[in-house]
Design an enzyme around this catalytic site. Structure first.
Site: not given
Ligand code: MRU
Length: 370
Positions: A89, A242
């Protein structure tokens, strides 16, 4: 945190030297666990979002690398496995951060010592994540307490987007940790949960975990936030991230930027909760420099859910033949962010500007506006 009253984590070592995870693609309908035994299992679990959330995919990648080194501890295997895990990812920096940290720990060692050292390092990263999230919770709860003291009764209404709770980390979460700690302190909190299309992490995961901890919450359609803020129904927006630039731009789940715009227009404080490991000190312009993951368009045209009989099925919700685009994240510029909540305290977004290293954060972290 709790599932059916039982303390659980999102990832843990199981018998036979393998790791186990909660399969988040099955929540909230089923609580199922999956064993990760090979590097392929770890890469697939991250890419298919059986584990997701920036801190958790970092920890999972660390365990994936430790698993790969058990079979082949060579420099080539280290580089190859690390590259595969990082590529699973692209947006969250925690993946690359964890792999770099693992490589730094094992590269100087003799081949025979690498696998056990890697397992120890992965376990340390997981424990540090738990401790960091708990501290984020403590600092963020202070902010919620301050908002509660300014209200003349009623709960503090927090709007959150996506899932930045314990399911996105090893335990506690980032954006939801302050809510859990505030609840422990007896502060009344109610959470507006954005459903978070297309994968519905809000409706499926955030609502599930808040319900399991007994926190009052209401799921709203993604586009409801502006209306709620206009009508004084949101005291605080609290989201995760992220990847955060050293200047304070923050990438988070698609739709976060629109919430920040609405918050600014309505003078609602907008805070980002994340561990320091989510800051990418090498970049300064989030919109230009952060790679935004684009996922399968099927996640937009189709939805998975439970029938009234309890079967989990996928249905198509779009006009057949229409093209669909699936941008998974967006970037909220620092100017729209009231402050960051990290394990080291709170910092105004502009407090991150001009910082070039992790250690400077310690010096500069200051209380932000609330
Ligand atoms: O696509 P995802 O479900 O991995 O996205 C997660 C998010 O956007 C969260 O807000 C981010 O990773 C912070 S998690 C503590």
């Amino acid at each position: 945190m709790l599932i059916d009253g039982r303390p659980m984590r999102t990832i843990w070592p199981a018998a036979g030297g393998v790791m186990e995870i909660i399969d988040q693609t099955r929540l909230p309908h089923r609580v199922e666990t999956v064993r990760l035994e090979t590097l392929d299992d770890f890469v697939a679990a991250i890419a298919d979002m059986r584990v997701r959330g920036a801190p958790l995919i970092g920890v999972t990648a660390a365990w994936g690398l430790a698993t790969a080194l058990r079979g082949d501890p060579s420099d080539e295997a280290l580089a190859r496995a690390g590259a595969r895990l990082v590529a699973a990812r692209p947006t969250a920096v925690n993946l690359a951060w964890a792999i770099e940290r693992m490589a730094r720990a094992v590269r100087p060692l003799a081949l025979a010592d690498r696998a056990p050292a890697a397992a120890a390092e992965a376990a340390a990263i997981a424990e540090e994540d738990v401790a960091a999230c708990r501290r984020i919770g403590e600092h963020g709860a202070d902010l919620i307490a301050a908002l509660a003291s300014r209200k003349s009764g009623g709960p503090v209404n927090v709007l959150t987007h996506c899932n930045a709770g314990w399911l996105a980390t090893v335990d506690w979460g980032t954006a939801l940790a302050p809510i859990y700690v505030a609840a422990e302190r007896g502060i009344e909190v109610h959470v507006w949960v954005d459903e978070t299309r297309p994968r519905n992490q809000g409706a499926a995961l955030t609502a599930f975990e808040l319900g399991q901890q007994g926190i009052a919450h209401t799921i709203v359609a993604d586009n409801a936030g502006g209306h709620l803020m206009q009508h004084g129904k949101v005291d605080l927006c609290l989201v995760g991230a992220d990847r955060i630039t050293r200047t304070g731009d923050a990438a988070n789940k698609i739709g976060t930027y629109l919430k920040a715009l609405a918050a600014m227009d309505n003078a609602v404080p907008f805070h980002v909760a994340a561990p320091i490991s989510t800051i990418d000190w090498n970049i300064s312009d989030g919109a230009a420099e952060i790679a935004i993951e684009q996922r399968d368009s099927r996640e937009v045209t189709h939805m998975t859910g439970s029938t009234v009989d309890g079967a989990i099925v996928e249905v198509m919700i779009a006009a057949p033949g229409s093209a669909a685009a699936n941008y998974a994240f967006d970037v909220t510029p620092a100017r729209l962010i009231s402050g960051f909540i990290t394990e080291r305290g709170m910092s105004a977004a502009h407090g991150l500007a001009a910082m070039t290293s992790d250690s400077e954060f310690l010096v500069r972290a200051t209380a932000s506006r609330s």
